[in-house]
Design a protein around this motif. Structure first.
Motif, short mmCIF file in Angstrom:
data_model
loop_
_atom_site.label_atom_id
_atom_site.label_comp_id
_atom_site.label_asym_id
_atom_site.label_seq_id
_atom_site.Cartn_x
_atom_site.Cartn_y
_atom_site.Cartn_z
N ALA A 95 64.01 24.94 11.02
CA ALA A 95 64.91 24.04 11.73
C ALA A 95 64.59 23.94 13.22
O ALA A 95 65.10 23.05 13.90
N ASP A 96 63.77 24.86 13.73
CA ASP A 96 63.41 24.79 15.15
C ASP A 96 62.01 24.21 15.35
O ASP A 96 61.33 24.50 16.33
N THR A 97 61.58 23.38 14.41
CA THR A 97 60.29 22.71 14.51
C THR A 97 60.47 21.21 14.37
O THR A 97 61.46 20.73 13.80
N VAL A 98 59.49 20.46 14.90
CA VAL A 98 59.53 18.99 14.86
C VAL A 98 58.33 18.49 14.04
O VAL A 98 57.22 19.01 14.17
N VAL A 99 58.56 17.49 13.19
CA VAL A 99 57.52 16.90 12.37
C VAL A 99 57.24 15.48 12.86
O VAL A 99 58.13 14.62 12.84
N LEU A 100 56.02 15.26 13.34
CA LEU A 100 55.57 13.90 13.63
C LEU A 100 54.80 13.41 12.42
O LEU A 100 54.08 14.19 11.77
N THR A 101 54.94 12.14 12.11
CA THR A 101 54.22 11.62 10.95
C THR A 101 53.74 10.20 11.22
O THR A 101 54.25 9.52 12.11
N LEU A 102 52.74 9.80 10.48
CA LEU A 102 52.24 8.43 10.57
C LEU A 102 51.47 8.12 9.31
O LEU A 102 51.10 9.02 8.56
N ALA A 103 51.23 6.83 9.09
CA ALA A 103 50.51 6.32 7.92
C ALA A 103 51.36 6.46 6.66
O ALA A 103 52.50 6.92 6.70
N CYS A 104 50.80 6.03 5.53
CA CYS A 104 51.62 5.95 4.31
C CYS A 104 51.89 7.31 3.69
O CYS A 104 52.70 7.43 2.78
N GLY A 105 51.23 8.38 4.19
CA GLY A 105 51.55 9.72 3.71
C GLY A 105 53.00 10.08 3.94
O GLY A 105 53.57 10.92 3.23
N LYS A 106 53.65 9.41 4.92
CA LYS A 106 55.04 9.73 5.23
C LYS A 106 56.01 9.38 4.11
O LYS A 106 57.13 9.87 4.08
N PHE A 107 55.56 8.51 3.19
CA PHE A 107 56.49 8.10 2.14
C PHE A 107 56.78 9.23 1.15
O PHE A 107 57.62 9.08 0.28
N ARG A 108 56.09 10.34 1.30
CA ARG A 108 56.43 11.53 0.53
C ARG A 108 57.71 12.17 1.05
O ARG A 108 58.32 12.97 0.35
N PHE A 109 58.12 11.83 2.29
CA PHE A 109 59.29 12.50 2.88
C PHE A 109 60.01 11.65 3.92
O PHE A 109 60.87 12.14 4.63
N PHE A 110 59.69 10.35 4.02
CA PHE A 110 60.20 9.53 5.12
C PHE A 110 61.72 9.41 5.14
O PHE A 110 62.32 9.14 6.17
#
Length: 535
Positions: free
Chosen positions: A410-425
């Motif tokens: 909970a004390d971490t940040v997730v940056l995401t991009l591209a269609c791989g994010k649809f696993r958890f967007f």
């Protein structure tokens, strides 16, 4: 055929039909076009040394190479036209060059019919690569696939008027270099890193093209459920196609939905201002056959994402470089056939609430709160950043990325991009002092933004990127991901976790080089990788 340019290549390489859906003839025509474009590049490089610069040849080089990227064009007839156009441009330019003796693909004459071209494509395909050294062959193929990714970004940027002849020149020089028979291992490695460097330039051009035209993305809430009314779905990556369609559908009672990598378009001020940009439909590209079959409107495919249409063939349209036999291709930015089809279909009968997601956390948005982020890190409220992004796909093993994100502390940040994010967007990860724990940077085309965020954080903390509390956990599928990986290596970034499987075109010796010099490692399990990363 033999093709192993994507992550899903069957058993190390597709030999009868591509997992992507391309036929033997399409695969071999792509091989022939790639080979001939290398010859065109030889001529362009020689012409440039004599002060001759042909902008149309430059643009065509990018388009031709982009056409051979996975999930772009499956239409054999269009490849025949591209092959003939390639040779016509090559010969016209060659006539202006003096004192140079060309050979190989710079002189090859294509057959007069499709069957003959297919036969020629087999002769110049991967299985007949004359390079005897497997490691050199591996690096040359890696270079070729990286250039395909560069070509995609360069083409996207050119569509919006941003070009760089030096970028084209380096693309052509590197393409020509793949034909060389006297390169050393060290020279091949340097060529691959140079591909990564020019890809950074291509992504910079594209970022400038997108933001100067549509404004910098802003954090934006995007509706996932449908709105009652007629509908058009836009998939792919091309922002200009979406804008053109939005303009041509104003006042017609049609709602426009994004799909796949078009989701981040909702963050651009000059796109989200259109009230009939109604929301996002569906998930990643590989789920389209199920999702498109349920969509009650017209579907427009831009750039690379298309799969074989099933029972919605009469509702799907392609544009730009995208092609599928039997699908109506719409050119000249006139989407009248798409609009008429949408008006003739039922559309959605009622509104439906399926929640929403946030997008628009590109570099300007993130760096506008950089002070807050930095203070949170210094105070110990943010312990680590993860960049979890890349391509999605249907091959087993990609649930790893869902589980990884779900298990991040909970004390971490997730940056995401591209269609791989649809696993958890659509995961609700909460926030840290008002900073969302899940930040969608954008399309794969927006990798430049992610790099700039990392560089800015490194500058703020007066350290190298490799010293930041930042870990890259990447998924790959096609050749744009290869280009981005080469860019990361060119920047000296280490400790990348890559999956779900490693490229089939990477030999053990090349892999060892990457491990020894960059500490690249395949993903294992979310639990083990998180434990290793966080200590």
């Amino acid at each position: 055929m033999f093709c192993y340019q994507c992550e899903q290549a069957a058993k190390g390489g597709c030999t009868k039909i591509g997992v992507c859906g391309k036929s033997d003839s399409t695969a071999t025509l792509q091989d022939l076009l790639l080979h001939l474009t290398k010859g065109l590049s030889q001529v362009a490089s020689a012409a440039r040394k004599q002060g001759i610069e042909d902008v149309e040849v430059n643009r065509f080089t990018a388009k031709a190479i982009f056409s051979t990227l996975t999930n772009v064009n499956f239409d054999d007839d269009r490849f025949v036209k591209l092959i003939n156009e390639c040779v016509a441009k090559r010969d016209a330019l060659k006539a202006k060059v003096s004192g140079v003796e060309f050979d190989g693909p710079a002189t090859m004459v294509p057959a007069g019919d499709l069957a003959g071209m297919v036969a020629q494509g087999k002769e110049v395909g991967i299985e007949n690569d004359p390079e005897p050294n497997e490691d050199l062959k591996s690096l040359k193929h890696t270079l070729a696939y990286g250039i395909k990714g560069v070509a995609a970004y360069a083409d996207h940027a050119a569509i919006l008027g941003k070009e760089d002849n030096e970028l084209y020149a380096k693309m052509q020089d590197l393409l020509a270099a793949t034909l060389s028979t006297d390169l050393t291992l060290e020279q091949c490695v340097e060529a691959a890193l140079e591909c990564g460097r020019i890809n950074i330039r291509a992504m910079e051009l594209l970022d400038d093209a997108n933001t100067s035209t549509y404004g910098h993305p802003e954090p934006t809430e995007v509706k996932l459920g449908p709105t009652a009314g007629k509908a058009i779905l836009v998939s792919g990556h091309d922002l200009k196609d979406l804008e053109t369609l939005l303009k041509q559908t104003e006042g017609k009672g049609i709602n426009i939905y994004t799909h796949g990598e078009m989701l981040p378009c909702h963050g651009y001020p000059e796109l989200k201002k259109y009230p009939h940009l109604a929301g996002h439909y569906g998930t990643a590209w590989q789920n389209q056959q199920k999702e498109f079959a349920q969509f009650p409107g017209a579907i427009l495919m831009t750039t690379n994402c298309i799969q074989k249409p099933t029972n919605y063939m009469d509702a799907i349209f392609t544009t730009g470089l995208v092609g599928w036999p039997g699908a109506v291709h719409v050119g000249n930015e006139d989407f009248t056939p798409v609009i008429e089809k949408a008006l003739s279909m039922d559309g959605f009968a009622a509104d439906e609430d399926k929640g929403s997601v946030m997008t628009g956390f590109a570099r300007n948005a993130v760096m506008s709160v950089a002070g807050t982020v930095i203070d949170a890190v210094k105070a110990g409220n943010i312990k680590h950043f993860f960049l979890v992004g890349g391509c999605d796909g249907a091959k087993p093993g990609r649930n790893y990325y869902t589980e990884f994100v779900e298990q991040t502390p909970a004390d971490t940040v997730v940056l995401t991009l591209a269609c791989g994010k649809f696993r958890f967007f659509d995961k609700q990860l909460g926030d840290i002092g008002g900073i969302p724990r899940l930040l969608d940077v954008g399309q794969c085309n927006d990798a430049y933004s992610a790099v700039q965020i990392a560089l800015a954080l490194a500058d703020a903390f007066d350290c190298e990127v490799n010293d930041l509390p930042l870990s890259l956990v990447l998924s790959w599928y096609e050749q744009k991901a290869v280009a981005i990986l080469l860019s990361l290596l060119a920047l000296g970034i280490k400790n990348i976790k890559l999956g779900p499987t490693l490229p089939a075109f990477i030999t053990p010796n090349v892999l060892n080089f990457l491990v020894e010099n960059y500490n690249i490692a395949p993903i294992s399990t979310p639990e083990a990788d998180l434990k290793e990363i966080l200590g």
